[in-house]
Design a protein around this motif. Structure first.
Motif, PDB file in Angstrom:
ATOM      1  N   ASP A  59       0.994  -1.336   0.320  1.00 57.94           N
ATOM      2  CA  ASP A  59       0.134  -0.063  -0.389  1.00 57.94           C
ATOM      3  C   ASP A  59       1.335   0.964   0.276  1.00 57.94           C
ATOM      4  O   ASP A  59       2.289   1.131   1.216  1.00 57.94           O
ATOM      5  CB  ASP A  59      -1.033  -0.299   1.232  1.00 57.94           C
ATOM      6  N   ARG A  60      -0.240   2.317  -0.437  1.00 60.43           N
ATOM      7  CA  ARG A  60       0.847   3.731  -0.426  1.00 60.43           C
ATOM      8  C   ARG A  60       0.854   4.595   0.634  1.00 60.43           C
ATOM      9  O   ARG A  60      -0.688   4.575   1.011  1.00 60.43           O
ATOM     10  CB  ARG A  60       0.836   4.071  -1.709  1.00 60.43           C
ATOM     11  N   ILE A  61       1.721   5.408   1.129  1.00 66.46           N
ATOM     12  CA  ILE A  61       1.294   6.125   2.212  1.00 66.46           C
ATOM     13  C   ILE A  61       2.473   7.496   1.787  1.00 66.46           C
ATOM     14  O   ILE A  61       3.904   7.844   1.362  1.00 66.46           O
ATOM     15  CB  ILE A  61       2.357   5.718   3.358  1.00 66.46           C
ATOM     16  N   ALA A  62       1.613   8.462   1.490  1.00 66.54           N
ATOM     17  CA  ALA A  62       1.628   9.999   1.071  1.00 66.54           C
ATOM     18  C   ALA A  62       2.845  10.408   2.373  1.00 66.54           C
ATOM     19  O   ALA A  62       2.454  10.747   3.628  1.00 66.54           O
ATOM     20  CB  ALA A  62       0.789  10.726   0.841  1.00 66.54           C
ATOM     21  N   VAL A  63       4.501  10.971   2.257  1.00 64.19           N
ATOM     22  CA  VAL A  63       4.850  11.903   3.410  1.00 64.19           C
ATOM     23  C   VAL A  63       4.573  13.116   3.205  1.00 64.19           C
ATOM     24  O   VAL A  63       5.777  13.808   2.026  1.00 64.19           O
ATOM     25  CB  VAL A  63       5.831  11.028   3.608  1.00 64.19           C
ATOM     26  N   GLN A  64       4.091  14.052   3.787  1.00 67.82           N
ATOM     27  CA  GLN A  64       4.115  15.386   3.718  1.00 67.82           C
ATOM     28  C   GLN A  64       5.053  16.363   4.524  1.00 67.82           C
ATOM     29  O   GLN A  64       4.299  16.828   5.110  1.00 67.82           O
ATOM     30  CB  GLN A  64       2.918  15.851   3.036  1.00 67.82           C
ATOM     31  N   LEU A  65       6.257  16.135   4.266  1.00 67.97           N
ATOM     32  CA  LEU A  65       7.677  17.169   5.347  1.00 67.97           C
ATOM     33  C   LEU A  65       7.959  17.117   4.826  1.00 67.97           C
ATOM     34  O   LEU A  65       9.109  16.908   4.005  1.00 67.97           O
ATOM     35  CB  LEU A  65       7.455  15.685   6.653  1.00 67.97           C
ATOM     36  N   PRO A  66       8.381  18.568   5.605  1.00 66.95           N
ATOM     37  CA  PRO A  66       9.722  19.426   5.023  1.00 66.95           C
ATOM     38  C   PRO A  66      10.622  18.752   6.017  1.00 66.95           C
ATOM     39  O   PRO A  66      10.911  17.711   6.981  1.00 66.95           O
ATOM     40  CB  PRO A  66       9.213  20.883   6.079  1.00 66.95           C
ATOM     41  N   ASN A  67      12.320  19.164   5.669  1.00 65.63           N
ATOM     42  CA  ASN A  67      13.146  18.785   6.556  1.00 65.63           C
ATOM     43  C   ASN A  67      13.459  18.181   8.381  1.00 65.63           C
ATOM     44  O   ASN A  67      14.095  19.072   8.645  1.00 65.63           O
ATOM     45  CB  ASN A  67      14.395  19.255   6.362  1.00 65.63           C
ATOM     46  N   VAL A  68      12.436  17.726   8.619  1.00 66.12           N
ATOM     47  CA  VAL A  68      12.382  17.759  10.217  1.00 66.12           C
ATOM     48  C   VAL A  68      12.659  15.858  10.472  1.00 66.12           C
ATOM     49  O   VAL A  68      12.593  15.204   9.434  1.00 66.12           O
ATOM     50  CB  VAL A  68      10.515  18.452  10.256  1.00 66.12           C
ATOM     51  N   LEU A 112       2.808  17.663   8.243  1.00 65.61           N
ATOM     52  CA  LEU A 112       3.012  18.316   9.280  1.00 65.61           C
ATOM     53  C   LEU A 112       1.542  18.878   9.527  1.00 65.61           C
ATOM     54  O   LEU A 112       1.014  19.724   8.457  1.00 65.61           O
ATOM     55  CB  LEU A 112       4.431  19.110   8.027  1.00 65.61           C
ATOM     56  N   ALA A 113       1.478  19.479  10.535  1.00 69.26           N
ATOM     57  CA  ALA A 113       0.423  20.607  10.544  1.00 69.26           C
ATOM     58  C   ALA A 113       0.434  21.770  10.198  1.00 69.26           C
ATOM     59  O   ALA A 113      -0.449  22.415   9.356  1.00 69.26           O
ATOM     60  CB  ALA A 113       0.411  21.164  12.297  1.00 69.26           C
ATOM     61  N   ASN A 114       1.449  22.665   9.730  1.00 66.86           N
ATOM     62  CA  ASN A 114       1.706  23.847   9.403  1.00 66.86           C
ATOM     63  C   ASN A 114       1.093  23.832   7.407  1.00 66.86           C
ATOM     64  O   ASN A 114       0.890  24.536   7.476  1.00 66.86           O
ATOM     65  CB  ASN A 114       3.474  24.059   9.004  1.00 66.86           C
ATOM     66  N   VAL A 115       0.899  22.630   7.366  1.00 66.95           N
ATOM     67  CA  VAL A 115       0.791  22.780   5.789  1.00 66.95           C
ATOM     68  C   VAL A 115      -0.330  21.410   5.032  1.00 66.95           C
ATOM     69  O   VAL A 115      -0.818  21.349   4.373  1.00 66.95           O
ATOM     70  CB  VAL A 115       1.745  22.394   5.200  1.00 66.95           C
ATOM     71  N   ALA A 116      -1.270  21.298   6.691  1.00 63.81           N
ATOM     72  CA  ALA A 116      -2.386  20.481   6.327  1.00 63.81           C
ATOM     73  C   ALA A 116      -3.596  20.654   6.181  1.00 63.81           C
ATOM     74  O   ALA A 116      -4.608  20.383   5.883  1.00 63.81           O
ATOM     75  CB  ALA A 116      -2.532  19.857   7.639  1.00 63.81           C
ATOM     76  N   SER A 117      -3.437  22.390   6.120  1.00 61.00           N
ATOM     77  CA  SER A 117      -5.327  22.823   5.146  1.00 61.00           C
ATOM     78  C   SER A 117      -5.592  22.573   3.726  1.00 61.00           C
ATOM     79  O   SER A 117      -6.817  22.375   3.934  1.00 61.00           O
ATOM     80  CB  SER A 117      -5.136  24.265   5.554  1.00 61.00           C
ATOM     81  N   VAL A 131      -4.523   9.629   8.066  1.00 57.02           N
ATOM     82  CA  VAL A 131      -4.372  10.419   8.438  1.00 57.02           C
ATOM     83  C   VAL A 131      -3.769  10.868   9.991  1.00 57.02           C
ATOM     84  O   VAL A 131      -4.159  10.649  10.760  1.00 57.02           O
ATOM     85  CB  VAL A 131      -5.067  11.881   7.707  1.00 57.02           C
ATOM     86  N   ILE A 132      -2.127  10.387   9.027  1.00 56.27           N
ATOM     87  CA  ILE A 132      -1.010  10.719  10.896  1.00 56.27           C
ATOM     88  C   ILE A 132      -0.569  12.540  11.072  1.00 56.27           C
ATOM     89  O   ILE A 132       0.243  13.002   9.500  1.00 56.27           O
ATOM     90  CB  ILE A 132      -0.037   9.483  10.394  1.00 56.27           C
ATOM     91  N   VAL A 133      -0.839  13.908  11.525  1.00 56.93           N
ATOM     92  CA  VAL A 133      -1.022  14.615  11.545  1.00 56.93           C
ATOM     93  C   VAL A 133       0.652  15.314  12.770  1.00 56.93           C
ATOM     94  O   VAL A 133       0.391  14.390  14.556  1.00 56.93           O
ATOM     95  CB  VAL A 133      -2.051  15.151  12.189  1.00 56.93           C
ATOM     96  N   THR A 134       1.444  15.851  12.546  1.00 58.04           N
ATOM     97  CA  THR A 134       2.749  16.090  13.295  1.00 58.04           C
ATOM     98  C   THR A 134       2.581  17.366  13.278  1.00 58.04           C
ATOM     99  O   THR A 134       2.771  18.169  12.002  1.00 58.04           O
ATOM    100  CB  THR A 134       3.578  15.499  13.439  1.00 58.04           C
ATOM    101  N   GLU A 135       3.731  17.943  15.288  1.00 59.87           N
ATOM    102  CA  GLU A 135       3.758  19.226  14.830  1.00 59.87           C
ATOM    103  C   GLU A 135       5.519  19.265  14.917  1.00 59.87           C
ATOM    104  O   GLU A 135       5.547  17.857  15.075  1.00 59.87           O
ATOM    105  CB  GLU A 135       2.844  19.898  16.263  1.00 59.87           C
ATOM    106  N   LEU A 136       5.882  20.600  14.186  1.00 58.07           N
ATOM    107  CA  LEU A 136       6.974  20.717  14.054  1.00 58.07           C
ATOM    108  C   LEU A 136       8.093  19.849  15.150  1.00 58.07           C
ATOM    109  O   LEU A 136       9.008  19.454  14.565  1.00 58.07           O
ATOM    110  CB  LEU A 136       7.727  22.460  14.022  1.00 58.07           C
TER     111      LEU A 136
END
Length: 534
Positions: A59-68, A112-117, A131-136
């Motif tokens: 299964d595919r999991i999208a990862v939308q995170l900057p360098n953290v 990342l919560a910053n771009v989750a909107s 959906v898994i949400v993380t803060e900085l």
């Protein structure tokens, strides 16, 4: 020399964690995860995926995170659970994100919560179930992490409002596993990553990169650079986004496998903040691109840093200008090794050897990598003649996800991949990229396709026609320029650019807009972009 490409990424990861357990692996915002920490946390994430979601291997999991710090934890955890990672740009608009989630069939998203909107807007219209949400600063010590997250959210107001019908905070997910994760028996030929790219033409497509492709490219780069890359001694500066395959391969594969530390820079556009994070750090390897080299060399505080540990500067993603290379060496004392690659080649094809740099070229092919140039009829050309560059090697992708026709167009049955770039291979084997076969525009290493921008512009009720080309720029390599035919004489450049921002990522928005009464066309009505560019 034969390279052992039969291991999976999870196996490479496990070997590094065993060998370098107490060494520093990733550092971000003054907090470090050791190899042991990363082993533990990624295992917890893998266990969560296996025990608390419906996700199955493949299964595919999208990862939308900057360098953290969350990026390596999530990605390596996903590999351990047998999932396919879909690297996703945090700068995507809602429309761009929806296309990638829909096309890949992603069943999960880590954001990342910053771009989750933007994600919250489109997830209901996709197959995403988890959906898994993380803060900085979620992976920082509790007190410090909470403080950073509060400042980011309430003081700096960097987290827009968003709401998902069902989501799980990453911190909670890491605490939910009731038992150890179950190792998945992946094979080297399984797809590890769907890396989206426009390729040499068309809309964004998912390049299927297997474990073999990525492990091979890691081994190729490490062998090619063995005179420079040391084991467990170097600090790699990582300003380029890990969701970009070039940075992923260098930092999460090459440097990691050798037990080296990666200093993650979440926002390299914040030059003062970037420079501050480098102070007092004995960094020895710097991976960047032309735009970044220029910006840093104009910063007085950067010039005052201690470069005594510097051993390597590497450039990729876009053409390196002579001026930027010269200025960088003057400031840091280290020449830039320019390389070349494509998403479809995992990505590295060529690199200039550290002690045999030929400026103006992208270097020599990696071990077990074949290159040739061909004419329009497919015939191989002799050294010194310009033609389309073709590549063959273990790092060449399996194909495009669910696009057999596009795969056949770029990848022959004999394994040769047509790059779409025009190159010259000299008598010593060095490769020089001289032009692009297609009209793709390269803005700071990011690909922009004219069709996509033109389609967005012509949605404006006052725009009759639009044509988009790339124009040279010292800072970004190229900028997007739009030629517009409008039915409304009062339409302004600012209004056009503002309209484009509604559906396009910032780097795709035209930097310049020129109004025309008509656009040059062929007899059959095709717009002549080359004539506009000239």
């Amino acid at each position: 020399m034969t390279l052992d490409c039969n291991r999976t990424i999870a196996e490479v990861f496990a070997d590094a964690c065993r060998e370098f357990a107490d060494s520093r692996a990733f550092t971000c915002l003054n907090h470090t995860l050791s190899f042991r920490d990363l082993d533990h946390l990624s295992g917890r994430f893998a266990a969560y995926l296996q025990q608390h979601t419906s996700l199955k291997p493949g299964d595919r999991i999208a990862v939308q995170l900057p360098n953290v710090l969350q990026y390596p934890v999530v990605v390596f955890g996903a590999f351990r659970a047998g999932l396919v990672v879909v690297n996703t740009n945090p700068l995507y608009t809602a429309a761009e994100l929806k296309h990638q989630l829909t096309d890949s069939g992603a069943k999960a998203l880590v954001v990342l919560a910053n771009v989750a909107s933007h994600a919250a807007e489109v997830v209901p219209d996709t197959d995403v179930e988890e959906v898994i949400v993380t803060e900085l600063a979620d992976l920082h010590p509790p007190l410090k992490g909470t403080l950073i997250n509060l400042v980011v959210k309430y003081v700096k107001k960097m987290v827009p409002e968003f709401s998902f019908d069902n989501s799980t905070p990453l911190k909670k997910a890491l605490s939910m596993a009731k038992r150890e994760w179950t190792p998945h028996s992946a094979t080297a030929d399984d797809v590890a990553v769907l890396q989206y790219t426009g390729g040499t033409t068309g809309v964004a497509k998912g390049a299927m990169l297997t474990h073999r492709n990525l492990v091979a490219n890691m081994l190729q780069v490490n062998l090619h650079m063995q005179e420079v890359f040391r084991k467990n001694q170097d600090v790699f500066v990582a300003p380029l986004p890990l969701y970009h395959i070039y940075a992923y391969t260098i930092h999460c594969m090459c440097a990691f496998s050798l037990g080296n530390e990666n200093l993650l820079i979440p926002n390299p556009r914040d030059i003062p903040g970037f420079v501050k994070s480098l102070k007092g750090v004995p960094f020895s390897c710097f991976v960047g691109l032309n735009t970044l080299f220029n910006a840093l060399c104009r910063n007085e505080d950067f010039k005052k840093l201690d470069f005594s540990h510097m051993r390597l500067s590497s450039s990729g993603g876009m053409a390196l200008t002579h001026d930027a290379a010269k200025r960088w060496e003057e400031v840091t004392g280290t020449p830039v090794c320019e390389g070349y690659g494509l998403t479809e080649t995992s990505p590295v094809v060529c690199i200039n050897p550290r002690h045999a740099i030929k400026l103006g070229t992208v270097g020599l092919p990696l071990p077990q990598t074949e290159v040739k140039t061909i004419d329009d009829n497919g015939a191989e050309l002799p050294a010194g003649e310009a033609g389309e560059l073709c590549v063959r090697g273990p790092q060449v992708m399996k194909g495009y996800w669910q696009r057999a026709e596009a795969t056949a167009e770029i990848l022959g049955e004999d394994g040769w991949l047509k790059t779409g770039d025009i190159a010259v291979i000299d008598a010593e084997g060095y490769v020089k990229i001289v032009d692009r076969k297609k009209d793709m525009i390269n803005v700071s290493g990011f690909k922009v396709f004219p069709n996509e921008v033109e389609d967005a512009l012509t949605e404006h009720p006052d725009i009759v026609e639009a044509a988009v080309v790339g124009v040279e720029d010292e800072e970004t390599g190229e900028l997007v320029k739009a030629f517009v035919v409008s039915s409304n004489p009062a339409l302004t450049e600012q209004e056009v650019r503002q309209f484009a921002r509604q559906s396009l990522t910032a780097y795709k928005v035209p930097h310049k807009v020129e109004f025309r009464d008509e656009l040059p066309k062929t007899n059959v009505g095709k717009v002549l972009r080359r004539k506009l560019k000239d």
